[in-house]
Design a protein around this motif. Sequence first.
Motif, PDB file in Angstrom:
ATOM      1  N   PHE A 151       0.828  -1.200   0.000  1.00 22.22           N
ATOM      2  CA  PHE A 151       0.000   0.000   0.000  1.00 22.22           C
ATOM      3  C   PHE A 151       0.866   1.256   0.000  1.00 22.22           C
ATOM      4  N   LEU A 152       1.961   1.230   0.727  1.00 25.45           N
ATOM      5  CA  LEU A 152       2.854   2.391   0.748  1.00 25.45           C
ATOM      6  C   LEU A 152       3.432   2.680  -0.633  1.00 25.45           C
ATOM      7  N   ALA A 153       3.538   1.674  -1.480  1.00 23.70           N
ATOM      8  CA  ALA A 153       3.996   1.893  -2.849  1.00 23.70           C
ATOM      9  C   ALA A 153       3.004   2.752  -3.633  1.00 23.70           C
ATOM     10  N   LEU A 154       1.735   2.707  -3.233  1.00 26.18           N
ATOM     11  CA  LEU A 154       0.707   3.528  -3.879  1.00 26.18           C
ATOM     12  C   LEU A 154       0.594   4.899  -3.223  1.00 26.18           C
ATOM     13  N   ASN A 155       0.728   4.943  -1.903  1.00 26.55           N
ATOM     14  CA  ASN A 155       0.615   6.202  -1.181  1.00 26.55           C
ATOM     15  C   ASN A 155       1.582   6.220  -0.011  1.00 26.55           C
ATOM     16  N   PRO A 156       2.732   6.859  -0.172  1.00 31.59           N
ATOM     17  CA  PRO A 156       3.714   6.916   0.920  1.00 31.59           C
ATOM     18  C   PRO A 156       3.175   7.620   2.160  1.00 31.59           C
TER      19      PRO A 156
END
Length: 209
Positions: A43-48
């Motif tokens: 998920f962090l790859a989509l929204n840090p």
Amino acid sequence: MITLYTWSTPNGRKISIALEEMGLPYTVQSVDISADEQFDPSFLALNPNHKIPVLVDDDGTVVNESGAILLYLSEKTGQFTPERHDPEYWEMMRWLMWQMGGQGPMLGQAHHFLKFNPGKAPYAEERFGKEAQRLYGILNAHLEHRDFILKHLSVCEFAIWPWVSRFEFQRIDLNDFPAVRDWYLRLADRPGFQRGYAVPKDTGPIPRP
């Protein structure tokens, strides 16, 4: 096909309601923030910034921040925003920014202190309780003799209504704000709002005053 990464919060429901009202097909990926799934590397790859919602369009476009997603979807579909040459365009932007910069953050703080941590910070409870009352007063004054924020249903409703739907968290009696109450209930009766409210999971009926 659009993929919506979301959870059952006001910011998440903004987008699922918009998608339902726009009639766009989409799939849902639940991000359980109570289990810290927003910190998962995928998920962090989509929204840090590790916040829901996030929208991934079928062309690979990734959009986060709920206000940006609403504007993206309205531009994509040509729905629920005035044309740029229409004076109401900037009225729409004014209310959308009011929600993003004021109503959402302040009511979020009211949730934290009044709903989830009562009795721990009396000053904060008083501060954000009063701010919630002030914001509802602004909205109520605007909605007197109006059916919608603008002349017609718009992204303003998709942004503002989900936060009002947690009036109980904010210790707000909607009967004290009759124009907001009537607007809220009118939208609560729309099938698109009802379907969007139940994404990504059905948490029960829409609250009623």
